[in-house]
Write an enzyme that holds these catalytic residues in place. Sequence first.
Site, PDB file in Angstrom:
ATOM      1  CD  GLU A  96      -6.331  -5.327   6.509  1.00 37.72           C
ATOM      2  OE1 GLU A  96      -6.821  -6.997   6.870  1.00 37.72           O
ATOM      3  OE2 GLU A  96      -6.349  -4.696   5.273  1.00 37.72           O
ATOM      4  CB  CYS A 109       2.801  -1.418   2.538  1.00 40.19           C
ATOM      5  SG  CYS A 109       1.026  -0.918   2.204  1.00 40.19           S
ATOM      6  CB  CYS A 116      -9.977   6.029   2.881  1.00 40.76           C
ATOM      7  SG  CYS A 116      -9.600   7.214   2.086  1.00 40.76           S
ATOM      8  CB  CYS A 120     -11.183   5.837  -5.254  1.00 42.45           C
ATOM      9  SG  CYS A 120      -9.889   7.367  -5.108  1.00 42.45           S
ATOM     10  CB  CYS A 123      -9.914   2.101  -2.795  1.00 47.82           C
ATOM     11  SG  CYS A 123      -8.623   1.303  -2.026  1.00 47.82           S
ATOM     12  CB  CYS A 340      -1.641  -1.385  -4.206  1.00 51.18           C
ATOM     13  SG  CYS A 340      -0.461  -1.639  -4.271  1.00 51.18           S
TER      14      CYS A 340
HETATM   15  N1  SAH Z   1      -4.977   7.171  -0.400  1.00 51.43           N
HETATM   16  C1  SAH Z   1      -3.617   6.827  -0.864  1.00 51.43           C
HETATM   17  C2  SAH Z   1      -2.683   6.562  -0.085  1.00 51.43           C
HETATM   18  C3  SAH Z   1      -2.979   4.587  -0.617  1.00 51.43           C
HETATM   19  S1  SAH Z   1      -1.917   4.465  -1.961  1.00 51.43           S
HETATM   20  C4  SAH Z   1      -3.401   6.965  -2.672  1.00 51.43           C
HETATM   21  O1  SAH Z   1      -4.819   6.904  -2.972  1.00 51.43           O
HETATM   22  O2  SAH Z   1      -2.773   7.354  -3.378  1.00 51.43           O
HETATM   23  C5  SAH Z   1      -2.961   2.554  -2.218  1.00 51.43           C
HETATM   24  C6  SAH Z   1      -2.910   2.972  -3.381  1.00 51.43           C
HETATM   25  O3  SAH Z   1      -3.747   1.218  -4.669  1.00 51.43           O
HETATM   26  C7  SAH Z   1      -3.558   3.704  -4.490  1.00 51.43           C
HETATM   27  O4  SAH Z   1      -2.378   4.160  -5.465  1.00 51.43           O
HETATM   28  C8  SAH Z   1      -4.147   2.860  -5.122  1.00 51.43           C
HETATM   29  O5  SAH Z   1      -4.948   3.712  -6.331  1.00 51.43           O
HETATM   30  C9  SAH Z   1      -4.122   1.564  -5.485  1.00 51.43           C
HETATM   31  N2  SAH Z   1      -5.081   0.717  -5.413  1.00 51.43           N
HETATM   32  C10 SAH Z   1      -6.104   1.260  -4.339  1.00 51.43           C
HETATM   33  N3  SAH Z   1      -6.696  -0.104  -5.246  1.00 51.43           N
HETATM   34  C11 SAH Z   1      -6.342  -0.786  -5.646  1.00 51.43           C
HETATM   35  C12 SAH Z   1      -6.613  -2.250  -6.160  1.00 51.43           C
HETATM   36  N4  SAH Z   1      -7.554  -2.716  -5.807  1.00 51.43           N
HETATM   37  N5  SAH Z   1      -5.597  -3.090  -7.221  1.00 51.43           N
HETATM   38  C13 SAH Z   1      -4.482  -1.919  -6.998  1.00 51.43           C
HETATM   39  N6  SAH Z   1      -4.426  -1.253  -6.852  1.00 51.43           N
HETATM   40  C14 SAH Z   1      -4.989   0.033  -6.418  1.00 51.43           C
END
Ligand code: SAH
Length: 346
Positions: A96, A109, A116, A120, A123, A340
């Site tokens: 996406e 983005c 991945c 985390c 996520c 995000c």
């Molecule tokens: N793997 C990298 C790039 C992805 S960035 C990283 O983690 O930095 C995606 C961003 O969105 C990260 O800062 C992550 O912490 C955040 N994120 C993940 N799930 C989310 C959610 N459900 N709501 C808001 N932010 C989220």
Amino acid sequence: MGQNSKSLIKGMSLDELQNWCEKIGETRYRGIQLYGWLYKRRISNPQDMTDLSLRFRNYLTDHTELNTIFLDSKMSSNSENTIKYLFTLADGKQVETVSMVDGYRHTVCISSQVGCSLECDFCATAKMGLLRNLKTGEIVDQLLYVQNNVDEPVTNVVFMGMGEPFLNYDRVLKAADIFHDPRGLNMGASRITISTVGLLPKIEQFINEKRKYKLAISLNAADDLTRNKIMPINKKWDIREIIKAGKEFSKMKRRQIMFEYVLLKGINDSAEDAKKLSELLVNVECKLNIIPYNETDGEYLRPDENTINEFINILHDRKKKNGYRVLVRWSKGQDIAAGCGQLAVN
Ligand code: SAH
């Protein structure tokens, strides 16, 4: 001729394209032309590359594959100027990409991996596991596709889609170089941001690069106990180490490091957490991006508005003695699960 026997030239650097041209009996100059057609003019039908000879155009048509991603579907947000694209790759896997227009700013983005590997807990992408790294062409094509379909010029690109960019380091940097190159998409280095979960050796490698792209680190907690729970990678490189690396980045690159902090209800959103966070950032020149959690199918919730505001106010109050700037990212496109951490393909 099947797709597999065709050369994948999308994603090649200028040098590689020139070498490739030489190998097939064309001049190196053809490589420069081709580079411009692919990335600056975003043309993927060789027959439209009008300053190339017919013979070369036909060769390209027969022997190369210039499209690496194919639109499956697209969803537009009702509330904002946000579009989420779902692309299918040549092997059937999907990723996406999100386009967000806000005034003069058009941010794309993009994804760096299919899925991945980092687990985390909050996520949505993590739930997919890692299927594979994206190829450089597949990364670049996400941006080219959006620019071919949205009128507003793309002003910013963030590697914040699916995947961990630093686990696909070389290809991500190569794609960023094509975005940055004046003969490519000509985007300023400060308009390209790579976000990482905090892989220390890769951050160090990035600091030593000549390139001056921006760096964001997903911090997401103000103490190691909490971060261990929501981001298992913290057991390898903890908060102290990644903040130190962030500081080093700012110093070496003269570019402010960005820390992202996703606010999760009852996990990292208390007044105590806000104070701890501001303490961590004493004397750290940085931008702090607070992202209220976008809910997915999991167990985590977004804090209510009061809690979010209180958290932010505490950070604001304490920022005078610190170097940070606080920004709140009210993620765009939540109604289409384009916010995000909401990117996932079943
Ligand atoms: N793997 C990298 C790039 C992805 S960035 C990283 O983690 O930095 C995606 C961003 O969105 C990260 O800062 C992550 O912490 C955040 N994120 C993940 N799930 C989310 C959610 N459900 N709501 C808001 N932010 C989220």
